[in-house]
Design an enzyme around this catalytic site. Structure first.
Site, PDB file in Angstrom:
ATOM      1  N   CYS A   1      -7.005  -6.583  -1.320  1.00  0.00           N
ATOM      2  CA  CYS A   1      -8.061  -6.347  -0.188  1.00  0.00           C
ATOM      3  C   CYS A   1      -8.799  -4.964  -0.253  1.00  0.00           C
ATOM      4  O   CYS A   1      -9.600  -4.622   0.938  1.00  0.00           O
ATOM      5  CB  CYS A   1      -7.648  -6.739   1.013  1.00  0.00           C
ATOM      6  SG  CYS A   1      -6.211  -6.031   1.830  1.00  0.00           S
TER       7      CYS A   1
ATOM      8  N   GLU B   1       0.707  -1.225  -0.082  1.00  0.00           N
ATOM      9  CA  GLU B   1       0.238   0.046  -0.179  1.00  0.00           C
ATOM     10  C   GLU B   1       0.816   1.255  -0.026  1.00  0.00           C
ATOM     11  O   GLU B   1       0.429   2.315  -0.240  1.00  0.00           O
ATOM     12  CB  GLU B   1      -0.840  -0.037   1.146  1.00  0.00           C
ATOM     13  CG  GLU B   1      -0.582  -0.276   2.528  1.00  0.00           C
ATOM     14  CD  GLU B   1      -1.562  -0.450   3.514  1.00  0.00           C
ATOM     15  OE1 GLU B   1      -2.730  -0.117   3.253  1.00  0.00           O
ATOM     16  OE2 GLU B   1      -1.106  -0.735   4.883  1.00  0.00           O
TER      17      GLU B   1
ATOM     18  N   ARG C   1      -7.314  10.214   1.052  1.00  0.00           N
ATOM     19  CA  ARG C   1      -8.371   9.496   0.737  1.00  0.00           C
ATOM     20  C   ARG C   1      -9.741  10.029   1.305  1.00  0.00           C
ATOM     21  O   ARG C   1     -10.792   9.600   1.173  1.00  0.00           O
ATOM     22  CB  ARG C   1      -8.137   7.920   1.102  1.00  0.00           C
ATOM     23  CG  ARG C   1      -7.825   7.655   2.438  1.00  0.00           C
ATOM     24  CD  ARG C   1      -7.152   6.437   2.590  1.00  0.00           C
ATOM     25  NE  ARG C   1      -8.388   5.624   3.231  1.00  0.00           N
ATOM     26  CZ  ARG C   1      -8.063   4.269   3.743  1.00  0.00           C
ATOM     27  NH1 ARG C   1      -6.897   3.789   3.607  1.00  0.00           N
ATOM     28  NH2 ARG C   1      -9.081   3.482   4.224  1.00  0.00           N
TER      29      ARG C   1
ATOM     30  N   ASN D   1      -6.661   1.034  -1.143  1.00  0.00           N
ATOM     31  CA  ASN D   1      -7.309   2.166  -0.968  1.00  0.00           C
ATOM     32  C   ASN D   1      -5.945   3.353  -0.368  1.00  0.00           C
ATOM     33  O   ASN D   1      -6.166   4.516  -1.011  1.00  0.00           O
ATOM     34  CB  ASN D   1      -7.864   2.208   0.563  1.00  0.00           C
ATOM     35  CG  ASN D   1      -9.119   1.342   0.510  1.00  0.00           C
ATOM     36  OD1 ASN D   1      -9.408   0.757  -0.882  1.00  0.00           O
ATOM     37  ND2 ASN D   1      -9.513   0.599   1.534  1.00  0.00           N
ATOM     38  N   ASP D   2      -5.102   2.610   0.209  1.00  0.00           N
ATOM     39  CA  ASP D   2      -3.798   3.640   0.474  1.00  0.00           C
ATOM     40  C   ASP D   2      -2.874   3.657  -0.772  1.00  0.00           C
ATOM     41  O   ASP D   2      -2.333   4.699  -0.824  1.00  0.00           O
ATOM     42  CB  ASP D   2      -3.323   3.004   1.832  1.00  0.00           C
ATOM     43  CG  ASP D   2      -3.922   3.202   3.087  1.00  0.00           C
ATOM     44  OD1 ASP D   2      -3.982   4.704   2.978  1.00  0.00           O
ATOM     45  OD2 ASP D   2      -4.021   2.589   3.948  1.00  0.00           O
TER      46      ASP D   2
HETATM   47  C1  PEP Z   1      -6.136  -0.403   2.103  1.00  0.00           C
HETATM   48  O1  PEP Z   1      -5.570   0.371   2.414  1.00  0.00           O
HETATM   49  O2  PEP Z   1      -6.480  -0.716   0.986  1.00  0.00           O
HETATM   50  C2  PEP Z   1      -6.691  -1.323   3.051  1.00  0.00           C
HETATM   51  C3  PEP Z   1      -7.307  -2.302   2.670  1.00  0.00           C
HETATM   52  O3  PEP Z   1      -6.666  -0.917   4.381  1.00  0.00           O
HETATM   53  P1  PEP Z   1      -7.001   0.286   5.076  1.00  0.00           P
HETATM   54  O4  PEP Z   1      -8.465   0.349   4.271  1.00  0.00           O
HETATM   55  O5  PEP Z   1      -7.579  -0.405   6.498  1.00  0.00           O
HETATM   56  O6  PEP Z   1      -6.330   1.195   5.279  1.00  0.00           O
HETATM   57 MG    MG Z   2      -4.497   0.619   4.189  1.00  0.00          MG
END
Ligand code: PEP
Ligand code: MG
Length: 756
Positions: free
Chosen positions: A676, A605, A639, A628-629
């Site tokens: 994920c 990430e 974000r 996401n990160d």
């Molecule tokens: C992500 O960063 O995509 C992730 C699954 O972790 P989180 O959303 O908990 O930062």
């Molecule tokens: Mg993350």
């Protein structure tokens, strides 16, 4: 100038009506500049003309609508160029257009600034003077600054349908943040909290024990009420979502709320006052947190406090008279408010406050109820008794829409229902493409997990976020508390892999009892950086995980926010230490028993990891991509920042290249890799990931059926064509078009209508 500007903006913001605000503004600007005219024109895109909305200085005959067609005059020129025009003698300018009706002929100097909101020209602000002269740089920047500040005010007014006379007669749509996809049509039903903490007047007592008794009774009643609410929605939501009610129950525990409230009562406060003070204290702590997911927990704490309060106040339960086909509208919709409405009547949700991270939004997604959140500046009573259309894809809300809008949405609703029926019928079939490629679908969990089956088939938990239990306390949870929790998760998913991530707090999501102040929290002390600096926290957590895994051997440990190999080496050393400690304890107690070492993985990430995959692969068993990160760090877009939300682009060509590079390298290195982040549960995202070669996707339980259906409807050659088109695109919108067309051609158009 600055204070004049601030005063004008303040006055405009406080004006009771939009028209008054405009009138006030033109007068104040004219005064501030010592000019002879100030006017505001707004664009009417339907009629393709600028409408004079307010003027101080121009003579507007009573009731007359003064307009300039698009393209006419200096007004249009400034709007078209999207820059200010400062003209010493407008009458000599080739674009000058005299508006006779307003007796404009005597004015020569003219300064026009476009009013632009989110790249859209809403209108212009024009200042005029009799004598021919160029306005000074300072005057120009004053008008430009003011126009920029007013853009938001005007955009809101337009959204609320307050810009009378130059838009269609029905109230325009309101814009909110999409919270749960889908379309809903129905009558507004206004939801109100059971009691209000803010209304409690602090009172003291001479009989603390009596008050403690009352409080404990109210807690018992609240627990029963929550149980009943959970039972009411149990059949409609995924099990991990139901756990929201467990979190509520947990908050009622002595270690969370209970002890603090009783201590306050002992100080001589009545139970209602003690609940108010303690709960409002917790709420304030949560509201200060920058991470939007955790900040949303303030809503839960307040909701819970108000429920306890309602039992203390002994309010008779009023049976809700909920209309058939209703849209729940509330200042702040909460998970328990949602649960109280019969599912068959509830069509959609509008929460004026809150975000897509609220528990109500999570529940809405899980229950398949379209929802939108965060409509600013609209009072609740404005929506009362109205007929509404809610578009949970785009965030639009239509108030009393005209027939053609309604028909369009009715057709969409029908299409969606048909699709949902088909998707549901396939929930127990394997996730396998038409040409036999097996795909593993896993679940992201983060709240407690209850026993029993989660919807449809799946391959275990691909990401268990451990942050929440740490948040819901006033201290770090003990090893024993963590052990109980993790054991419950591993028991519930016995036989299937469970990927548990070590604590990912810090920086933007500090724990209430462990505050961190940083200028750039997302680039700060977060995830593994924090836990490696505190091995005592890390070790306790890993020990709890390892103990919970005894007899299961299904645990995998995942490290968040890894940036360099040192962090992996250090984590592995600590995990080793914990492993030998736990193993020795186990063998001493149960000679002959042994314990397997769990697999170790890292999140991909932080972009730096992309360039070290080989070195990392030598140290770990698997990878999990956190899109996401990865998106936020690769694109340098926060974000959680609404202002740059449109730049947070999961279909950005750079992200696609990164994802493709990761899978290719992992395949070459022979290391398993899953995804994920949210992208894995997004229909278009899943298509692209499958096309690239990802074979394990982990997502919120509510997305499982949808993604399974997609997997079952594709085959490799078609995915390859899609991928090459997507990778050739130079702009996220192009990628989106390609992906959406593919989904449409697969008959999955109902999944496509995402906001952008
Ligand atoms: C992500 O960063 O995509 C992730 C699954 O972790 P989180 O959303 O908990 O930062
Ligand atoms: Mg993350």
């Amino acid at each position: 100038m600055l204070s004049t500007l601030q005063r004008i903006v303040e006055a405009v913001n406080q004006a009771p009506e939009f028209e008054v605000a405009l009138k006030l503004m033109v007068t104040r600007v004219k005064e501030a500049l010592g000019s002879e005219v100030c006017s505001v024109y707004l664009a009417d895109h339907d009629a393709k003309e600028f409408v004079l909305m307010a003027s101080d200085g121009l003579h507007v005959p009573d009731g007359e609508r003064i307009t300039l067609a698009f393209g006419e005059g200096l007004i249009s020129l400034a709007a078209q160029r999207e820059e200010p025009l400062n003209v010493a003698d407008a009458t000599k300018h080739p674009n000058f257009k005299l508006v006779e009706a307003v007796q404009e002929e005597s004015f020569r100097a003219m300064l026009v600034a476009p009013i632009i909101h989110q790249r859209q020209v809403l209108g212009v602000l024009a200042v005029q003077q009799r004598s021919a002269r160029a306005f000074s740089g300072e005057e120009e920047s004053f008008v430009v600054t003011l126009a920029a500040q007013l853009a938001a005010v005007i955009a809101h007014a337009e959204a609320k349908g307050l810009v009378a006379g130059h838009h269609s007669p029905w109230l325009r749509n309101l814009t909110a943040v999409p919270g749960a996809p889908g379309v809903a049509i129905g009558h507004a039903f206004i939801g109100k909290p059971a009691a209000r903490l803010s209304a409690v007047v602090p009172r003291r007592t001479e009989h603390p024990w009596r008050e403690i008794h009352k409080f404990r009774k109210a807690v018992i009643e609240t627990r029963q009420e929550l149980k009943a609410l959970a039972a009411q929605v149990a059949e409609h939501v995924a099990e991990d979502t139901l756990a929201i009610f467990d979190v509520y129950q947990g908050m009622l525990d002595a270690t969370s709320l209970g002890n603090s409230v009783e201590a306050k009562i002992q100080e001589g406060w009545m139970a209602q006052t003690a609940v108010k003070v303690v709960v409002e204290g917790f709420v304030a702590q949560f509201e200060e947190i920058e991470d939007s997911y955790l900040r949303e927990r303030a809503v839960d704490v307040r909701d819970l406090g108000q429920r306890v309060l309602s039992h203390l106040q002994d309010h008779r339960k009023i049976e809700l008279e909920v209309p058939e086909e209703c849209i729940l509208v509330a200042e702040e919709v909460t998970a328990s408010m949602l649960a109280a409405i019969p599912r068959d009547k509830l069509q959609g949700i509008i929460s004026l406050k809150g975000s897509a991270n609220s528990h109500a939004a999570i529940m809405a997604r899980s229950m398949g109820i379209p929802a939108v959140f965060g409509i600013q500046d609209v009072p609740l009573n404005y929506l009362e008794d109205q007929f509404l259309v809610v578009d949970g894809y785009s965030g639009d809300v239509f108030v009393n829409p005209p027939a053609q809008v309604l028909h369009e949405y009715e057709a969409l609703l029908l299409e969606e229902q048909e699709l949902a029926d088909i998707v549901r019928q396939h929930r127990d079939l394997p996730a396998e493409t038409k040409d036999g490629i097996q795909v593993e679908l896993q679940i992201n969990a983060g709240l407690n997990v209850e026993h029993g089956e989660t919807r449809g088939q799946h391959n275990g938990i691909g990401l268990y976020r451990t942050e929440i239990p740490f948040m819901m306390r006033d201290r770090f949870p003990t090893e024993e508390e963590q052990f109980q929790l993790y054991r419950q998760v591993l028991d519930s998913y016995a036989g299937a892999p469970v990927v548990m991530r070590t604590l990912d707090v810090g920086g933007d999501k500090p724990l209430p009892y462990f505050p961190i102040q940083e200028d750039n929290p997302f680039l700060g002390w977060r995830g593994i950086r924090m836990t490696l600096d505190h091995p005592e926290i890390f070790l306790v957590q890993v020990r709890a995980m390892l103990r919970a895994n005894v007899g299961h051997d299904t645990l995998k440990i995942l490290l968040p926010m890894i940036t360099s190999v040192d962090e992996i080496d250090e984590s592995a050393r600590l995990i080793n230490q914990a492993y030998f400690e736990v193993r020795n304890e186990l063998v001493q107690k149960h000679p002959g028993l042994d314990m397997k070492r769990p697999q170790l993985g890292v999140m991909i990430e932080v972009p730096a990891i992309l360039y070290q995959l080989e070195a990392v692969a030598r140290r770990v068993d698997f990878f999990s991509v956190g899109t996401n990160d990865l998106t936020q760090y690769l694109l340098a877009v926060d974000r959680n920042n609404a202002r740059v939300a449109s730049l947070y682009e999961v279909y950005h060509p750079a992200l696609l290249m990164a994802l493709k590079g990761i899978i290719e390298e992992c395949q070459a290195l022979g290391k398993p890799v899953s995804v994920c982040g949210e992208l894995a549960g997004d229909p278009g995202g899943a298509l692209l990931l499958l096309a690239m070669g990802y074979r394990t996707l982990s997502m919120g339980g509510h997305n499982l059926d949808k993604i399974r259906w997609i997997v079952r409807n594709v085959e490799a050659p078609m995915l390859q064509v899609l991928l090459s088109q997507a990778l050739n695109a130079r702009h996220p919108d192009q990628v989106r078009r390609v992906v959406n067309m593919k989904l449409e051609s697969l008959g999955l158009g109902g999944f496509v209508r995402a906001g952008k």
